[in-house]
Enzyme design. Structure first.
Site, mmCIF file in Angstrom:
data_model
loop_
_atom_site.group_PDB
_atom_site.id
_atom_site.type_symbol
_atom_site.label_atom_id
_atom_site.label_comp_id
_atom_site.label_asym_id
_atom_site.label_seq_id
_atom_site.Cartn_x
_atom_site.Cartn_y
_atom_site.Cartn_z
ATOM 1 N N GLU A 47 0.817 -1.202 0.000
ATOM 2 C CA GLU A 47 0.000 0.000 0.000
ATOM 3 C C GLU A 47 0.855 1.259 0.000
ATOM 4 O O GLU A 47 1.969 1.271 0.549
ATOM 5 C CB GLU A 47 -0.947 0.016 1.213
ATOM 6 C CG GLU A 47 -2.172 -0.849 1.032
ATOM 7 C CD GLU A 47 -2.545 -1.626 2.277
ATOM 8 O OE1 GLU A 47 -3.610 -2.245 2.255
ATOM 9 O OE2 GLU A 47 -1.773 -1.631 3.245
ATOM 10 N N THR A 48 0.322 2.289 -0.624
ATOM 11 C CA THR A 48 0.882 3.638 -0.614
ATOM 12 C C THR A 48 -0.218 4.573 -0.135
ATOM 13 O O THR A 48 -1.367 4.466 -0.577
ATOM 14 C CB THR A 48 1.348 4.051 -2.016
ATOM 15 O OG1 THR A 48 2.426 3.200 -2.429
ATOM 16 C CG2 THR A 48 1.803 5.502 -2.046
#
Length: 292
Positions: A47-48
């Protein structure tokens, strides 16, 4: 060339190169969603998170969270990581913060510049699943199932996962087959072994539906696990219970998530997850072109 500031941190660990790596990006308020998605693909982490100005007056900041392939309404380790990094950068004061995201307004307490406690969204219980189907999805056998008097089902606090209790010996062999998962309607599954003497779960989390084969530390799944444990009578149906989740060992990224769940009349009413955040890298990344 325009650039954005970012930091890489490891979440749910007290040392670098363990836990769940996360990219935290700042200054992206002018970017479109497809540009954020391009950056998430470039980082290629589970995830970002993009920390943005809030649109709700009660929020400290707004978070948009992306896997390499899709945007999520909410996720645990990006929420914990974004809060701690925001405090470290002086964008918020330590103490009680409110994150605005697709799951609503979520309270986060940053006690210092090292750790945070996230309160999940409204607890939910989802569909029940045939244990045989889930065992087939994860490559396990009938005698690996550890819940003969329980029903595997989905549960969550803003993001639902399917929970499958297994014998601890089975964890090393578990793996989510993407084709079987799609056929079974399983997007995200938490395969866990439960130690009732210590209220400890040993988990592996597979997310074939969002192109994350395995996640080393999943705060949203840890929150949902508390909901499932209460619903199935594995934790008390009234009061507040503490439990711990160990995850990531099979990926060589050991992670520790400390949790609580509050319950009333046999149902969870809220859950929290806490963890440390360790800095690893920082820099600038180019802004990808807009694709209209």
């Amino acid at each position: 060339m325009s650039t954005l500031a970012y930091e890489i941190v490891d979440v749910f660990t007290d040392r670098p190169f363990a836990g769940n790596p996360l990219a935290v990006v700042f200054g992206a308020e002018a970017l479109a969603g497809d540009q954020m998605q391009a950056l998430a693909r470039e980082f290629n982490l589970s995830e970002t998170v993009f920390v943005l100005p809030p649109t709700d007056i009660e929020a400290t900041y707004r978070a948009r969270i992306f896997t390499p392939e899709t945007e999520l309404p909410f996720a645990g380790h990006p929420s914990v990581g974004a809060a701690v990094v925001s405090v470290r950068r002086g964008l918020a004061a330590s103490g009680h913060l409110v994150q605005e995201c697709g799951a609503g307004l979520l309270p986060i307490v940053v006690s210092d510049t090292d750790s945070a406690t996230l309160t999940g969204g409204t607890p939910t219980l989802g569909d029940a699943f045939d244990p045989a189907v889930l065992l087939d999805v994860t490559g396990l056998a009938g005698d690996d199932f550890a819940g003969p008097k329980t029903t595997p089902s989905a549960a969550g606090c803003g993001l639902e996962f399917v929970f499958l209790p297994v014998e601890r010996r089975a964890l090393a062999r578990a793996w989510a087959d993407p084709a079987r998962a799609v056929a079974a309607g399983v997007s995200q599954i938490d395969v866990f072994a439960w130690d009732s003497d210590t209220n400890t779960a040993y988990s592996r989390v597979f997310c074939p539906g969002v192109s994350v084969p395995e996640d080393p530390a999943t705060g949203s799944a840890a929150l949902g696990l508390g909901v499932w444990l209460v619903a199935n009578g594995w934790l008390p149906g009234d009061g507040t219970s503490a439990y711990t989740v160990h995850q990531g060992f099979e990926m060589h990224r050991p992670s520790l998530l400390t949790c609580t769940v509050r319950a009333s009349n046999g149902a969870a009413t809220s859950a929290t997850v806490s963890g440390h955040v360790v800095p690893v890298a920082k820099g600038e990344i180019a802004v990808p072109p807009f694709v209209g």
